[in-house]
Design an enzyme around this catalytic site. Structure first.
Site, PDB file in Angstrom:
ATOM      1  N   SER A  56       0.842  -1.300   0.129  1.00 24.81           N
ATOM      2  CA  SER A  56       0.041  -0.012  -0.042  1.00 24.81           C
ATOM      3  C   SER A  56       0.951   1.047  -0.090  1.00 24.81           C
ATOM      4  CB  SER A  56      -0.734  -0.104   1.222  1.00 24.81           C
ATOM      5  OG  SER A  56      -1.278   1.341   1.573  1.00 24.81           O
ATOM      6  N   TYR A  78      -2.620  -0.459  10.372  1.00 25.15           N
ATOM      7  CA  TYR A  78      -2.608  -0.809   8.949  1.00 25.15           C
ATOM      8  C   TYR A  78      -1.354  -0.420   8.171  1.00 25.15           C
ATOM      9  CZ  TYR A  78      -4.027  -1.068   4.180  1.00 25.15           C
ATOM     10  OH  TYR A  78      -4.283  -1.376   2.665  1.00 25.15           O
TER      11      TYR A  78
HETATM   12  P1  NAD Z   1     -11.997  -6.349   0.083  1.00 26.92           P
HETATM   13  O1  NAD Z   1     -12.113  -5.969   1.478  1.00 26.92           O
HETATM   14  O2  NAD Z   1     -12.633  -5.998  -1.311  1.00 26.92           O
HETATM   15  O3  NAD Z   1     -11.426  -7.970  -0.342  1.00 26.92           O
HETATM   16  C1  NAD Z   1     -10.157  -8.401   0.532  1.00 26.92           C
HETATM   17  C2  NAD Z   1     -10.646  -9.737   0.361  1.00 26.92           C
HETATM   18  O4  NAD Z   1      -9.940 -10.714   1.231  1.00 26.92           O
HETATM   19  C3  NAD Z   1     -12.127 -10.509   0.607  1.00 26.92           C
HETATM   20  O5  NAD Z   1     -12.807 -11.230  -0.294  1.00 26.92           O
HETATM   21  C4  NAD Z   1     -12.045 -11.144   2.045  1.00 26.92           C
HETATM   22  O6  NAD Z   1     -12.846 -12.354   2.217  1.00 26.92           O
HETATM   23  C5  NAD Z   1     -10.654 -11.638   1.869  1.00 26.92           C
HETATM   24  N1  NAD Z   1      -9.996 -11.803   3.217  1.00 26.92           N
HETATM   25  C6  NAD Z   1      -9.856 -10.960   4.067  1.00 26.92           C
HETATM   26  N2  NAD Z   1      -9.357 -11.638   5.205  1.00 26.92           N
HETATM   27  C7  NAD Z   1      -9.141 -12.832   4.997  1.00 26.92           C
HETATM   28  C8  NAD Z   1      -8.658 -14.038   5.587  1.00 26.92           C
HETATM   29  N3  NAD Z   1      -7.880 -13.836   7.001  1.00 26.92           N
HETATM   30  N4  NAD Z   1      -8.367 -15.088   5.042  1.00 26.92           N
HETATM   31  C9  NAD Z   1      -8.784 -15.214   3.691  1.00 26.92           C
HETATM   32  N5  NAD Z   1      -9.624 -14.044   3.065  1.00 26.92           N
HETATM   33  C10 NAD Z   1      -9.619 -12.977   3.482  1.00 26.92           C
HETATM   34  O7  NAD Z   1     -10.372  -5.634  -0.336  1.00 26.92           O
HETATM   35  P2  NAD Z   1      -9.533  -4.840  -1.401  1.00 26.92           P
HETATM   36  O8  NAD Z   1      -9.824  -3.370  -1.483  1.00 26.92           O
HETATM   37  O9  NAD Z   1      -9.765  -5.701  -2.770  1.00 26.92           O
HETATM   38  O10 NAD Z   1      -8.021  -4.953  -0.866  1.00 26.92           O
HETATM   39  C11 NAD Z   1      -7.230  -6.048  -1.280  1.00 26.92           C
HETATM   40  C12 NAD Z   1      -5.770  -5.722  -0.768  1.00 26.92           C
HETATM   41  O11 NAD Z   1      -5.186  -4.427  -1.289  1.00 26.92           O
HETATM   42  C13 NAD Z   1      -5.787  -5.782   0.739  1.00 26.92           C
HETATM   43  O12 NAD Z   1      -4.441  -6.297   1.039  1.00 26.92           O
HETATM   44  C14 NAD Z   1      -5.624  -3.995   0.887  1.00 26.92           C
HETATM   45  O13 NAD Z   1      -5.221  -3.860   2.166  1.00 26.92           O
HETATM   46  C15 NAD Z   1      -4.939  -3.516  -0.187  1.00 26.92           C
HETATM   47  N6  NAD Z   1      -5.094  -2.195  -0.782  1.00 26.92           N
HETATM   48  C16 NAD Z   1      -6.461  -1.717  -0.697  1.00 26.92           C
HETATM   49  C17 NAD Z   1      -6.428  -0.478  -1.202  1.00 26.92           C
HETATM   50  C18 NAD Z   1      -7.847   0.049  -1.364  1.00 26.92           C
HETATM   51  O14 NAD Z   1      -8.124   1.408  -1.472  1.00 26.92           O
HETATM   52  N7  NAD Z   1      -8.932  -0.684  -1.608  1.00 26.92           N
HETATM   53  C19 NAD Z   1      -5.407   0.485  -1.248  1.00 26.92           C
HETATM   54  C20 NAD Z   1      -4.124  -0.127  -1.013  1.00 26.92           C
HETATM   55  C21 NAD Z   1      -4.096  -1.412  -0.619  1.00 26.92           C
END
Ligand code: NAD
Length: 259
Positions: A143, A156
Site C-alpha cells: 500500500s 494498517y
Molecule cells: P476487499 O475487502 O474488497 O477484499 C479483500 C478480500 O480478502 C475479501 O474477499 C475477504 O474475504 C478476503 N479476506 C480478508 N481476510 C481474509 C482472511 N483472513 N483469509 C482469507 N481471506 C480473507 O479488499 P480490497 O480493497 O480488494 O483490498 C485487497 C488488498 O489490497 C488488501 O491487502 C488491501 O490492504 C490492499 N489495498 C487496498 C486499497 C484500497 O483502497 N482498496 C489500497 C491499498 C492496498
C-alpha cells in the site's frame, strides 16, 4: 493493449472473492491461467468462480483463513500435488482506522494475523514447491501506507510496511532459485474494502468522505480494481522477468505529487 499468455499456469490468489482480488482472479483467468482463490467468504467467492467458468476460464474456491497455517499448508499441498505453483498473489488484507491510542492490543493482533502472518503463511507454504521447480513468482499487495505516513492508520501502516520488507527479503533470499518477488502499492482503489470502511467509520457522511478520499489522489479519483490487476498481470508475466525486489506504486500521483 498488451495481452499476456498464462495458458496452463497455476495462479494462487488470496482474497480473490472481492475488490482487487476479484479483478485479479478474472484477469488472470481470462488470460488462460488456472486460478485457485483462497478466501474467507465462500459464497461471494463462488460467484466470482461461476462467472469465470461461464466465460470459459478455470477457477476454484478454497475457503480458508490465511492466518491459519495448517489450513494454508493443507490447501497448498492439495494444489501442488496435481500441478506446479507458478504464481502466488498475496492480496487478502483487512483495514483498521486509528492512531496508536485508538488501536487496542486485539486490533493490533488481528491486523498482524491477517496482513502479515497471512502473507508469511502463503509464501512459507509455496516456497518449497517453487524451489523444486526452479521458478516462481510472488506478488504482494502492499500500500502507499508502506512508505508514506497516512493519518490514523497506525496498525494498517505497520502491517503494510512489513509486507514491503517481506517482499525485499524473499526477493533476496530466493534470487538464485529463479523466484521473483515484487509488491504493488496502491493508493485508494474503489472496492468494498473502501465502501465498508467509509460506512463503518463515517456513518451519515458517506458521500462527502467518498469525495474527500477521491481527491486525496492528485489525479482526482480512486483507482479501479482492474487497473491494479493489469499491473499485476504484467509483473507476473515472462515479459517482466528482469523485475524482482521492487515495489510498484499505482497511486494517481499520491506519493510524488501531493505537495
Ligand atoms: P476487499 O475487502 O474488497 O477484499 C479483500 C478480500 O480478502 C475479501 O474477499 C475477504 O474475504 C478476503 N479476506 C480478508 N481476510 C481474509 C482472511 N483472513 N483469509 C482469507 N481471506 C480473507 O479488499 P480490497 O480493497 O480488494 O483490498 C485487497 C488488498 O489490497 C488488501 O491487502 C488491501 O490492504 C490492499 N489495498 C487496498 C486499497 C484500497 O483502497 N482498496 C489500497 C491499498 C492496498
Amino acid at each position: 493493449m498488451a495481452s499476456y499468455n498464462y495458458k496452463d499456469k497455476t495462479v494462487i490468489i488470496t482474497g480473490g472473492g472481492s475488490g482487487i482480488g476479484e479483478a485479479l482472479s478474472k484477469k488472470f483467468a481470462s488470460s488462460g491461467a488456472n486460478v485457485h482463490i483462497l478466501d474467507f467468504q465462500a459464497k461471494k467467492t463462488q460467484e466470482v468462480v461461476d462467472e469465470i467458468l461461464q466465460n470459459g476460464g478455470w477457477a476454484q474456491v478454497h475457503q480458508c483463513d490465511v492466518s491459519d497455517q495448517n489450513q494454508i499448508k493443507e490447501i497448498v499441498a492439495k494444489i501442488t500435488s496435481k500441478s506446479p505453483v507458478d504464481v502466488l498473489i498475496n492480496n487478502a488484507g483487512i483495514a483498521h482506522v486509528g492512531n496508536i491510542e485508538a488501536t487496542t492490543e486485539s486490533d493490533l493482533d488481528k491486523l498482524y494475523q491477517v496482513n502479515i502472518k497471512g502473507v508469511y503463511n502463503c509464501i512459507y507454504a509455496c516456497i518449497p514447491k517453487m524451489k523444486e521447480q526452479g521458478a516462481g513468482i510472488i506478488l504482494n499487495m502492499a500500500s502507499i501506507a508502506s512508505t508514506v505516513g497516512i493519518s490514523d492508520r497506525f496498525a494498517y501502516s505497520m502491517t503494510k510496511g512489513a509486507v514491503l520488507t517481506m517482499t525485499y527479503s524473499i526477493a533476496k533470499d530466493y534470487l538464485d532459485y529463479g523466484i521473483r518477488c515484487n509488491s504493488i502499492s496502491p493508493a485508494r482503489v474503489h472496492t468494498p474494502f473502501v465502501d465498508n470502511f467509509i460506512a463503518k467509520n463515517y456513518p451519515g457522511q458517506e458521500k462527502e468522505m467518498f469525495e474527500k478520499l477521491s481527491k486525496t489522489q492528485p489525479i482526482g479519483r480512486m483507482a479501479k480494481p482492474d487497473e491494479v490487476a493489469a499491473l499485476a498481470l504484467y509483473l507476473c508475466s515472462d515479459e517482466a522477468s528482469f523485475i524482482t525486489g521492487t515495489d510498484f506504486p499505482i497511486d494517481g500521483g499520491f506519493i510524488k505529487l501531493n505537495g
